[in-house]
Write an enzyme that holds these catalytic residues in place. Structure first.
Site, PDB file in Angstrom:
ATOM      1  CG  HIS A 181       8.515  -1.411  -9.547  1.00  0.00           C
ATOM      2  ND1 HIS A 181       7.279  -1.384  -8.944  1.00  0.00           N
ATOM      3  CD2 HIS A 181       9.185  -0.342  -9.086  1.00  0.00           C
ATOM      4  CE1 HIS A 181       7.211  -0.346  -8.155  1.00  0.00           C
ATOM      5  NE2 HIS A 181       8.361   0.307  -8.223  1.00  0.00           N
TER       6      HIS A 181
ATOM      7  CE  LYS B  12       5.105   1.828   0.069  1.00  0.00           C
ATOM      8  NZ  LYS B  12       5.009   1.782  -1.393  1.00  0.00           N
TER       9      LYS B  12
ATOM     10  CD  GLU C 115       4.799   1.869  -5.233  1.00  0.00           C
ATOM     11  OE1 GLU C 115       4.761   2.550  -4.197  1.00  0.00           O
ATOM     12  OE2 GLU C 115       4.922   0.636  -5.218  1.00  0.00           O
TER      13      GLU C 115
ATOM     14  CG  ASP D 127      -6.980  13.040   7.852  1.00  0.00           C
ATOM     15  OD1 ASP D 127      -5.838  12.639   7.555  1.00  0.00           O
ATOM     16  OD2 ASP D 127      -7.215  13.728   8.861  1.00  0.00           O
TER      17      ASP D 127
HETATM   18  C1  MEV Z   1       5.801  -1.663  -2.750  1.00  0.00           C
HETATM   19  O1  MEV Z   1       5.253  -0.373  -2.853  1.00  0.00           O
HETATM   20  C2  MEV Z   1       4.933  -2.544  -1.907  1.00  0.00           C
HETATM   21  C3  MEV Z   1       5.512  -3.942  -1.619  1.00  0.00           C
HETATM   22  O2  MEV Z   1       6.785  -3.812  -1.010  1.00  0.00           O
HETATM   23  C4  MEV Z   1       4.536  -4.607  -0.676  1.00  0.00           C
HETATM   24  C5  MEV Z   1       5.035  -5.933  -0.138  1.00  0.00           C
HETATM   25  O3  MEV Z   1       6.259  -6.112   0.013  1.00  0.00           O
HETATM   26  O4  MEV Z   1       4.161  -6.774   0.158  1.00  0.00           O
HETATM   27  C6  MEV Z   1       5.686  -4.733  -2.882  1.00  0.00           C
END
Ligand code: MEV
Length: 413
Positions: free
Chosen positions: A367, A253, A76, A269
């Site tokens: 992004h 995430k 990413e 792992d």
């Molecule tokens: C994207 O890979 C991760 C985000 O969505 C994390 C978040 O929303 O805090 C930007």
């Protein structure tokens, strides 16, 4: 002043990393190269090839007073730059402060068909030493240090009744320890059956490594973050992540973008890490943020991450995958604890960077600028054309292949 790491060519970056980490010529040459097919064929069944990922280095990480180059494997865009930026802000206030406990893993032996379950439990606990001796006869490098036993009732609709879970607590030292734990659980199973008169079904480690916790915190200067209002907005972001699982999952995430990338680069792992981290995030019955954020007395922003991390620097993939081996050397960690602390720092940094961007201009601008390079390549751009096409389509806010093709043909004319 010399070039910044991100301004260097790949060769310059490799030379820098080689010098900093004291890599041999062979290590430097193989760093970031795909695994040899022969090794892949030994690692898994039915192998047909290698699935590779970009490997980058996050900079500016000062962890417990030690400067570290942090290898990250991730597909990413923005993640490595964002971690480096957040680490730079943290560095100005002393960097990351982290602690990690002993490498205590839990191995479970499930015993069913017990008519006198409490008596069975007491017997197992009274004969701890016998079980520990059997477990410890299986390994010279790790040691079983305790036995605990719990009664668990089937909560499913099958109503399989009560079962006894005998748990070995094993200090796996600098290894993640899955193999040793599983071997020890299998070794004590017949004795557990003999002691209890029940039947053993499962014999396996728990990936919920709650006896192997890591904690990491840092302070981020208010002005560097963008001022008082920015700190307040980040606290609102945290409020939602703490209080609402729909946001908490996305927030975490972002944390795992940092955690997994370092874990992957160093051959850990990551599925085990993920499973344990999310269970921990839901430990009070509601899924919440893995990080906490608050305002300090001086108005700066402080953050902390706490999670179970079962990672190792010996055994497993970390020893057979040449890139993972070199990544560990680049990170410069000398113990599983130091590795866990670096991984936690990457998770905290990544989270700060994400919520700061989300609480200000949003993440799409940066992004899409990076994504534009992929689109330019898909449209057929090569060499220097890639940057030119990417910049144009990102400036226009039209990051799609059709537009990239138009720009490319106008450049070529
Ligand atoms: C994207 O890979 C991760 C985000 O969505 C994390 C978040 O929303 O805090 C930007």
């Amino acid at each position: 002043m010399g070039k910044k790491f991100y301004e260097m060519t790949r060769e310059e970056r490799l030379a820098f990393v080689r010098e900093q980490a004291g890599l041999s010529g062979e290590e430097a040459a193989s760093f970031g190269q795909p695994l040899a097919y022969e090794s892949a064929g030994r690692m898994v069944e039915n192998a047909v090839g290698i699935m590779s990922l970009p490997l980058g280095i996050a900079t500016n990480f000062l962890i417990n007073g030690v400067e570290r180059l942090v290898p990250m494997a991730i597909e990413e865009p923005s993640v490595i730059a964002a971690a480096s930026k957040a680490a730079k802000i943290a560095k100005a206030k002393g960097g990351f402060t982290a602690t990690a406990g002993r490498s205590l893993m839990i191995g479970q032996v499930q015993v069913v068909r017990l008519s006198k379950i409490d008596a069975a439990r007491r017997k197992v606990l009274a004969k701890k030493k016998e079980l520990l001796a059997i477990a410890n006869s299986k390994s010279k490098s790790v040691s079983a240090v305790d036995v605990q036993a719990r009664v668990v009732k089937d909560a499913s609709r099958n109503r399989m009744g009560k079962m006894l879970v005998v748990e070995l607590v094993i200090d796996t030292k600098d290894a993640m320890g899955a193999n040793a734990v599983n071997t020890m659980c299998e070794a004590i199973a017949p004795k557990v059956e003999e002691m209890t008169g029940g039947s053993v079904v499962l014999k396996i480690l728990s990936n919920y490594a709650t006896m192997r916790m890591v904690k990491c915190s840092a302070v981020f200067d208010r002005e560097e973050l963008g001022g008082k209002e920015m700190v307040e907005r980040i606290l609102y972001a945290h409020a939602l992540a703490h209080s609402d699982p729909y946001r908490a999952v996305t927030h975490n995430k972002g944390v795992m973008n940092g955690v997994d990338a370092v874990a992957l680069a160093t051959g850990q792992d990551f599925r085990a890490i993920e499973a344990g981290a999310h269970a921990y995030a839901a430990r009070d019955g509601t899924y919440r943020s893995l990080t906490k954020w608050w305002r300090t007395k001086t108005g700066d922003l402080a953050g902390e991450i706490e999670l179970p991390l079962a990672v190792g620097i010996v055994g497993g993939v970390a020893n057979v995958h040449p890139t993972a081996k070199t990544a560990l050397k680049v990170l410069g960690v000398k113990s599983a604890q130091e590795l866990a602390m670096a991984i936690a720092a990457a998770g905290l940094a990544q989270n700060l960077a994400a919520i700061r961007a989300l609480a200000s201009e949003g993440i799409q601008k940066g992004h899409m600028r990076l994504h534009a390079r992929n689109i330019a390549v898909m449209a057929g751009a090569r060499g220097g054309e890639v940057e030119r096409v990417a910049d144009r389509i990102a400036d226009d806010g039209q990051v799609n292949v059709e537009r990239a093709k138009e720009v490319l043909s106008s450049i070529r004319k």
